[in-house]
Design an enzyme around this catalytic site. Structure first.
Site, PDB file in Angstrom:
ATOM      1  N   ASP A   1      30.241  57.472 -50.741  1.00 59.39           N
ATOM      2  CA  ASP A   1      30.441  55.998 -50.941  1.00 59.39           C
ATOM      3  C   ASP A   1      29.196  55.642 -50.063  1.00 59.39           C
ATOM      4  O   ASP A   1      29.152  55.760 -48.720  1.00 59.39           O
ATOM      5  CB  ASP A   1      31.527  55.550 -50.761  1.00 59.39           C
ATOM      6  CG  ASP A   1      31.576  53.918 -50.825  1.00 59.39           C
ATOM      7  OD1 ASP A   1      31.658  53.443 -52.133  1.00 59.39           O
ATOM      8  OD2 ASP A   1      31.981  53.193 -49.888  1.00 59.39           O
TER       9      ASP A   1
ATOM     10  N   GLU B   1      28.261  76.687 -47.658  1.00 56.17           N
ATOM     11  CA  GLU B   1      29.208  77.727 -47.619  1.00 56.17           C
ATOM     12  C   GLU B   1      30.311  77.768 -48.606  1.00 56.17           C
ATOM     13  O   GLU B   1      31.012  78.748 -48.808  1.00 56.17           O
ATOM     14  CB  GLU B   1      29.904  77.469 -46.059  1.00 56.17           C
ATOM     15  CG  GLU B   1      29.082  77.395 -44.857  1.00 56.17           C
ATOM     16  CD  GLU B   1      29.781  76.828 -43.530  1.00 56.17           C
ATOM     17  OE1 GLU B   1      31.193  77.111 -43.747  1.00 56.17           O
ATOM     18  OE2 GLU B   1      29.331  76.341 -42.821  1.00 56.17           O
TER      19      GLU B   1
END
Length: 527
Positions: A207, A249
């Site tokens: 956001d 990852e």
């Protein structure tokens, strides 16, 4: 974590505003139990992922974008265990989950801010935020002239405390801005990302992604300083590079809310070691005009090309006037500052255009976001003024209608109380809401829901190649994709002949008696 995939490059992502999606416990507020019960509906719709607006612990002063604890689900929505079940059950149906992160600010009820209030001026706790003494003889004036980020609000972005310190909040006073120059703020958000990736989420929507970093001097905005003191500062890119390393990852993906007019600077956020995608606000706010839509599409594709990022296409979200209503107005674009009560709307016209726009957006190269209820053709609802909860309305002195009109709880079952949503909804549903119910539209092959389901099902016919514009009459958009399919959208005032084709794959509305494409109608063709 296995070989990375790039599902996000062409995904159909469904936005879930939990509070208004489905109420599983009958209290009038949508919740995770309700979403879990409707997962088969979402699977049948054919979407690839769900993006959830903030579902965290929050006082709800701004619809959940005032977060008090990122590691807890708000009790109105459920529990962390239910969120984990939802993520897992959706994945079993082939649907990924994207959560919403609000890094610019937290709730004033967040433990960090409460500790800062209690610690007093000059304390280490206050260094996590932007506390300053005021200007003027007695410090009675705000520290700078920054404007509120709520359009139409003239209120300052600083609030003074009894101890004479002021604190910064670009949005409401209940949403204090974090100090992203502080290492603890960066570390906390990296930990939050790992927390949710460990729970199986596939991505994160960011956001107000361009607002985090602030000028250390908190310089006045007057005079047009360069760089801007709080928008699109260069420091942001180091933050997002560190985030990207974490996402990689887990084979996770980011989508940023980035409102920037400068296309070159916008593209910087999409470099290979930063965000994967960003929302395309040019297309969302574009009027229903062939020339301007084509320009928006061309500009969007061009600004993404240098960094190899996919475009995103969206017609509406939880902040924007619903497509059916917007396209039925004289001004079919969108501008927060232009919102007003009592704007006339031709819903039949808007619905016809919204059907065409759905086929247009789903045929374009890239990812598509569908806000809940758009697949039902829901219009913007007129909320009684005494029921409006949106702070945009309140902070504008009642002039701005706010965003609640696109947040009305969904209709599921025509004959059930509250159209099958659950308990009495937190926002009132219009009297005709049941006519848009899922059960009615499911059995109607001509419904908006049937159109969306079929379009999403056959969308792979367009392949994953680039877009090529085709010759077309003025006011008509026509393009081909590498998959051999074509999309034609007639925005002209009169029907037009279809180009040569071997099959009509899908139409937003019936052709005329001469087999021509009527105005405000789209088709998908096999060449």
């Amino acid at each position: 974590m296995g070989q990375p995939t790039e599902w996000w490059r062409s995904a159909v992502i469904y936005q879930v505003y939990v509070r208004s999606f489905a109420d599983g416990d009958g209290d009038g507020t949508g919740d995770l139990v309700g979403v879990r019960a409707r997962l088969p509906y979402l699977a049948e719709l054919g979407v690839d992922a769900l993006w959830f607006n903030p579902w965290y612990l929050s006082p709800m002063k701004d619809g959940g974008y005032d977060v008090a604890d990122y590691r807890a689900i708000d009790p109105a929505f459920g529990t962390l265990a239910e969120a984990e079940k939802l993520i897992a059950e959706a994945r079993e149906l082939g649907i990924r989950t994207i959560v919403d992160i609000v890094p610019n600010h937290v709730s004033d009820q967040h433990p960090w801010f409460q500790a800062a209030l209690n610690a007093g001026p000059g304390s280490p706790e206050r260094e996590l935020f932007h506390f300053r003494r005021g200007r003027g003889k007695h410090g009675e004036l705000p520290p700078n002239d920054w404007p509120s980020q709520f359009v139409g609000s003239a209120e300052p972005v600083w609030t003074r405390l009894p101890d004479r310190d002021w604190y910064l909040h670009l949005f409401t006073p209940e949403q204090p801005d974090l100090n992203w120059a502080h290492p603890a703020v960066r570390q906390e958000h990296e930990d939050i990302l790992r927390f949710w990736f460990e729970r199986g989420v596939a991505g994160v929507r960011i956001d107000s992604a361009a607002l985090l970093a602030k000028d250390p001097a908190l310089a006045d905005l007057a005079g047009g300083p360069d760089p801007h003191p709080f928008v699109d500062r260069d420091e942001l890119h180091d933050i997002y590079r560190s985030w990207r390393a974490i996402a990689d990852e887990y084979d996770g993906v980011f989508v940023g809310e980035v409102w920037l007019p400068d296309t070159e600077r916008f593209a910087r956020y999409l470099r290979p070691d930063e965000l994967h995608t960003a929302f395309n606000f040019s297309f969302l706010s574009c009027p229903w005009d062939a020339g301007r839509l084509r320009t928006s599409i061309d500009t969007t594709l061009a600004e993404h090309a240098p960094v190899g990022a996919p475009a995103t296409w969206v017609l509406c979200n939880h902040d924007i006037t619903r497509t059916v209503t917007r396209y039925g107005r004289t001004d079919t674009g969108f501008d927060f500052a232009a919102k007003a009560f009592g704007t006339p709307t031709d819903l039949a016209l808007g619905t016809r255009r919204a059907r065409a726009a759905a086929l247009l957006s789903l045929a374009l190269p890239g990812a598509v976001y569908v806000y809940q209820g758009e697949e039902l053709g829901l219009p913007e609802a007129d909320i009684p003024r005494d029921r409006i909860e949106d702070p945009m309305h309140l902070r504008s002195g009642g002039k701005d209608p706010g965003r609640d009109g696109c947040r009305v709880p969904l209709p599921w079952t025509a004959g059930a109380p509250h159209a099958g949503f659950g308990g009495e909804p937190w926002l009132p549903q219009p009297a005709d809401w049941a006519s848009y119910a899922v059960d009615r539209q499911t059995v109607d092959p001509g419904s908006m829901l049937s159109l969306y389901r079929e379009a999403i099902r056959i969308r792979p016919v367009f392949g994953d190649g680039p877009l090529t514009w085709l010759p077309a009459p003025e006011g008509v958009l026509a393009f081909a994709r590498a998959g051999g399919a074509r999309c034609v959208v007639n925005l002209a005032d009169t029907p037009v002949d279809l180009p040569e084709h071997t099959a009509l794959l899908l139409a937003g509305g019936p052709l005329d008696s001469a087999g021509r494409l009527p105005t405000d109608t789209a088709v998908w063709l096999r060449s």
